[in-house]
Design a protein around this motif. Sequence first.
Motif, PDB file in Angstrom:
ATOM      1  N   ASN A  95      21.341  -6.213 -16.054  1.00  0.00           N
ATOM      2  CA  ASN A  95      20.819  -7.446 -16.679  1.00  0.00           C
ATOM      3  C   ASN A  95      20.571  -7.243 -18.177  1.00  0.00           C
ATOM      4  O   ASN A  95      20.041  -6.249 -18.575  1.00  0.00           O
TER       5      ASN A  95
ATOM      6  N   SER B 149      10.676  -9.041  -3.445  1.00  0.00           N
ATOM      7  CA  SER B 149      11.353  -7.861  -3.994  1.00  0.00           C
ATOM      8  C   SER B 149      12.807  -8.182  -4.351  1.00  0.00           C
ATOM      9  O   SER B 149      13.320  -7.713  -5.365  1.00  0.00           O
ATOM     10  N   GLU B 150      13.458  -8.994  -3.530  1.00  0.00           N
ATOM     11  CA  GLU B 150      14.840  -9.390  -3.841  1.00  0.00           C
ATOM     12  C   GLU B 150      14.890 -10.154  -5.156  1.00  0.00           C
ATOM     13  O   GLU B 150      15.779  -9.943  -5.987  1.00  0.00           O
TER      14      GLU B 150
ATOM     15  N   ASP C  61      20.450  -6.354  -1.464  1.00  0.00           N
ATOM     16  CA  ASP C  61      19.494  -6.969  -0.534  1.00  0.00           C
ATOM     17  C   ASP C  61      19.758  -6.484   0.886  1.00  0.00           C
ATOM     18  O   ASP C  61      18.831  -6.169   1.632  1.00  0.00           O
TER      19      ASP C  61
ATOM     20  N   PRO D 290      13.162   4.503   0.522  1.00  0.00           N
ATOM     21  CA  PRO D 290      12.938   3.815  -0.748  1.00  0.00           C
ATOM     22  C   PRO D 290      14.254   3.613  -1.508  1.00  0.00           C
ATOM     23  O   PRO D 290      15.107   4.501  -1.510  1.00  0.00           O
ATOM     24  N   VAL D 291      14.403   2.445  -2.095  1.00  0.00           N
ATOM     25  CA  VAL D 291      15.637   2.128  -2.810  1.00  0.00           C
ATOM     26  C   VAL D 291      15.321   1.867  -4.286  1.00  0.00           C
ATOM     27  O   VAL D 291      14.475   1.033  -4.604  1.00  0.00           O
ATOM     28  N   LEU D 292      15.985   2.608  -5.137  1.00  0.00           N
ATOM     29  CA  LEU D 292      15.831   2.394  -6.583  1.00  0.00           C
ATOM     30  C   LEU D 292      17.029   1.585  -7.059  1.00  0.00           C
ATOM     31  O   LEU D 292      18.170   2.029  -6.931  1.00  0.00           O
ATOM     32  N   VAL D 293      16.766   0.397  -7.567  1.00  0.00           N
ATOM     33  CA  VAL D 293      17.839  -0.504  -7.962  1.00  0.00           C
ATOM     34  C   VAL D 293      17.930  -0.572  -9.489  1.00  0.00           C
ATOM     35  O   VAL D 293      16.936  -0.820 -10.168  1.00  0.00           O
TER      36      VAL D 293
ATOM     37  N   ARG E 277      25.464 -14.879  -4.467  1.00  0.00           N
ATOM     38  CA  ARG E 277      24.022 -14.727  -4.468  1.00  0.00           C
ATOM     39  C   ARG E 277      23.413 -15.411  -3.247  1.00  0.00           C
ATOM     40  O   ARG E 277      22.540 -14.866  -2.602  1.00  0.00           O
TER      41      ARG E 277
ATOM     42  N   VAL F 162      14.317  -7.703  -8.043  1.00  0.00           N
ATOM     43  CA  VAL F 162      15.520  -6.881  -8.218  1.00  0.00           C
ATOM     44  C   VAL F 162      16.623  -7.681  -8.910  1.00  0.00           C
ATOM     45  O   VAL F 162      17.319  -7.172  -9.785  1.00  0.00           O
ATOM     46  N   LYS F 163      16.742  -8.930  -8.543  1.00  0.00           N
ATOM     47  CA  LYS F 163      17.812  -9.768  -9.077  1.00  0.00           C
ATOM     48  C   LYS F 163      17.666  -9.982 -10.582  1.00  0.00           C
ATOM     49  O   LYS F 163      18.647  -9.982 -11.311  1.00  0.00           O
ATOM     50  N   ASP F 164      16.444 -10.154 -11.037  1.00  0.00           N
ATOM     51  CA  ASP F 164      16.245 -10.568 -12.431  1.00  0.00           C
ATOM     52  C   ASP F 164      15.719  -9.491 -13.369  1.00  0.00           C
ATOM     53  O   ASP F 164      15.653  -9.703 -14.572  1.00  0.00           O
ATOM     54  N   SER F 165      15.317  -8.349 -12.836  1.00  0.00           N
ATOM     55  CA  SER F 165      14.711  -7.344 -13.701  1.00  0.00           C
ATOM     56  C   SER F 165      15.754  -6.515 -14.434  1.00  0.00           C
ATOM     57  O   SER F 165      16.735  -6.073 -13.851  1.00  0.00           O
TER      58      SER F 165
ATOM     59  N   ASP G  39      14.897   2.240   5.816  1.00  0.00           N
ATOM     60  CA  ASP G  39      13.476   2.451   5.536  1.00  0.00           C
ATOM     61  C   ASP G  39      13.287   3.361   4.331  1.00  0.00           C
ATOM     62  O   ASP G  39      12.163   3.614   3.906  1.00  0.00           O
TER      63      ASP G  39
ATOM     64  N   MET H  29      18.594  -2.941   1.358  1.00  0.00           N
ATOM     65  CA  MET H  29      17.132  -2.880   1.445  1.00  0.00           C
ATOM     66  C   MET H  29      16.645  -3.321   2.820  1.00  0.00           C
ATOM     67  O   MET H  29      15.656  -2.811   3.314  1.00  0.00           O
TER      68      MET H  29
ATOM     69  N   SER I 237       6.309   0.907   6.767  1.00  0.00           N
ATOM     70  CA  SER I 237       6.743   1.087   8.154  1.00  0.00           C
ATOM     71  C   SER I 237       5.594   1.593   8.996  1.00  0.00           C
ATOM     72  O   SER I 237       4.545   1.908   8.488  1.00  0.00           O
TER      73      SER I 237
ATOM     74  N   VAL J 151      13.964  -0.952 -10.576  1.00  0.00           N
ATOM     75  CA  VAL J 151      12.965  -1.357  -9.586  1.00  0.00           C
ATOM     76  C   VAL J 151      13.036  -0.434  -8.380  1.00  0.00           C
ATOM     77  O   VAL J 151      14.104  -0.255  -7.787  1.00  0.00           O
ATOM     78  N   LEU J 152      11.909   0.166  -8.032  1.00  0.00           N
ATOM     79  CA  LEU J 152      11.837   0.998  -6.835  1.00  0.00           C
ATOM     80  C   LEU J 152      11.180   0.183  -5.735  1.00  0.00           C
ATOM     81  O   LEU J 152      10.025  -0.230  -5.865  1.00  0.00           O
ATOM     82  N   VAL J 153      11.953  -0.081  -4.683  1.00  0.00           N
ATOM     83  CA  VAL J 153      11.453  -0.910  -3.584  1.00  0.00           C
ATOM     84  C   VAL J 153      11.080  -0.016  -2.399  1.00  0.00           C
ATOM     85  O   VAL J 153      11.900   0.773  -1.923  1.00  0.00           O
ATOM     86  N   ILE J 154       9.835  -0.144  -1.959  1.00  0.00           N
ATOM     87  CA  ILE J 154       9.321   0.694  -0.878  1.00  0.00           C
ATOM     88  C   ILE J 154       9.112  -0.155   0.353  1.00  0.00           C
ATOM     89  O   ILE J 154       8.519  -1.233   0.289  1.00  0.00           O
ATOM     90  N   LYS J 155       9.574   0.366   1.485  1.00  0.00           N
ATOM     91  CA  LYS J 155       9.352  -0.336   2.738  1.00  0.00           C
ATOM     92  C   LYS J 155       8.061   0.111   3.380  1.00  0.00           C
ATOM     93  O   LYS J 155       7.709   1.277   3.317  1.00  0.00           O
TER      94      LYS J 155
ATOM     95  N   ARG K 249      11.376 -17.387   3.718  1.00  0.00           N
ATOM     96  CA  ARG K 249      12.168 -16.239   3.314  1.00  0.00           C
ATOM     97  C   ARG K 249      13.659 -16.555   3.411  1.00  0.00           C
ATOM     98  O   ARG K 249      14.443 -16.192   2.547  1.00  0.00           O
TER      99      ARG K 249
ATOM    100  N   ILE L 152       0.840  -1.204   0.000  1.00  0.00           N
ATOM    101  CA  ILE L 152       0.000   0.000   0.000  1.00  0.00           C
ATOM    102  C   ILE L 152       0.876   1.256   0.000  1.00  0.00           C
ATOM    103  O   ILE L 152       0.581   2.232  -0.691  1.00  0.00           O
TER     104      ILE L 152
ATOM    105  N   ASN M 262      23.020  -2.797  -9.301  1.00  0.00           N
ATOM    106  CA  ASN M 262      23.031  -4.189  -8.859  1.00  0.00           C
ATOM    107  C   ASN M 262      23.597  -5.059  -9.965  1.00  0.00           C
ATOM    108  O   ASN M 262      23.031  -5.152 -11.042  1.00  0.00           O
TER     109      ASN M 262
END
Lengths: 160, 165
Positions: free
Chosen positions: B165, A143-144, B149, B158-161, B142, A147-150, B156, B152, A160, A154-158, A136, A34, B134
């Motif tokens: 690839n 998300s990991e 990882d 936001p992280v743009l990766v 890995r 991130v690994k394959d894209s 807290d 992240m 909280s 990728v913007l990863v949001i936590k 896990r 969300i 990355n």
Amino acid sequence: MGRQDEVRARSDFSEVDFKMKRLLLATDGSVPAIMATKYAIALAKVFNASLKIIFVDTSEDEHDYSRNIVMLDTPKEMRQSTAGVSIAKIYADKNKVNYNIEVVKGNVAKAIIKAAANYEADLIIIGNTGRTGLKRLALGSVSEAVVKDSAIPVLVIKGS
Amino acid sequence: MIDNLYKSSATSKAADVQELFIDIRKILLATDGSQSSIMATKQAIAWARFFEADVRAIYVESDYEMLESPYMETEKHLKGKPGVGRCAEVLDAVKNYAEQNDVNLETRVLRGQVARTIADYAEVYGPDLIIIGNSEKSGIKRSLGSVVDAVMKSTDVPVLVISDN
């Protein structure tokens, strides 16, 4: 450094192609998802971009009766998934963002990457939701995996 | 970074939903001169230009003792690729690139375990966004988890990766 090297070094950092016209949001209705939804919609607005909202349905095919029984026992999970898309829809409408929704099936990370490629997304936005506990530890979070394959940023949001 | 957070997702009603705004004033760019971090640099400058944000570019020189790093990042540096001694060169290139694009950017060289140092520095600098390349793909590294990882997990923000690839 010779002249040629200088030119080469500069061309390494050639002009940025900053195209943010198609954003892809993956949501499962969890708290981080969300948060990611809000970022995605705010970014779509500021970039004047279109937004694709996807939910990955991980349920097996209909003939897997045991799975269906489990799902009957856990309606909360279903409600959460639907809620994720509904919340995104409400925010997108309120913020007048151009969007479409798609439910895709399969392995979550792979489905997200595939959907993003099909959509030709410039950015994937996800919450760092995912597996918990032992699963896990063994597999890492969704998300990991994304991130690994894209190949797409990728913007990863936590949450909280 | 984002305004109007709403409290309860479960009880969200259309009437409660507010307009969302985003503002990015500070971007933290972690770089090591690798291909993916060159791409991350380009993204950072592009985002900074769009949002008129400041950028802080950091290069973390990993500690040389293997025991310091659970991510085997030190091994890469011991072999001299892409790390050792390149920090000034890499940060100069980043700085020049920012200047060419009229982006306000400062650089810092830090030392320590890479992911933890990035996360700790984020606490100090207070960025709205962290951008990182990355390039870890497979193998032993890995399975031990990548720097990305670990970052992240420890922040807290936001992280743009950006991947190569």
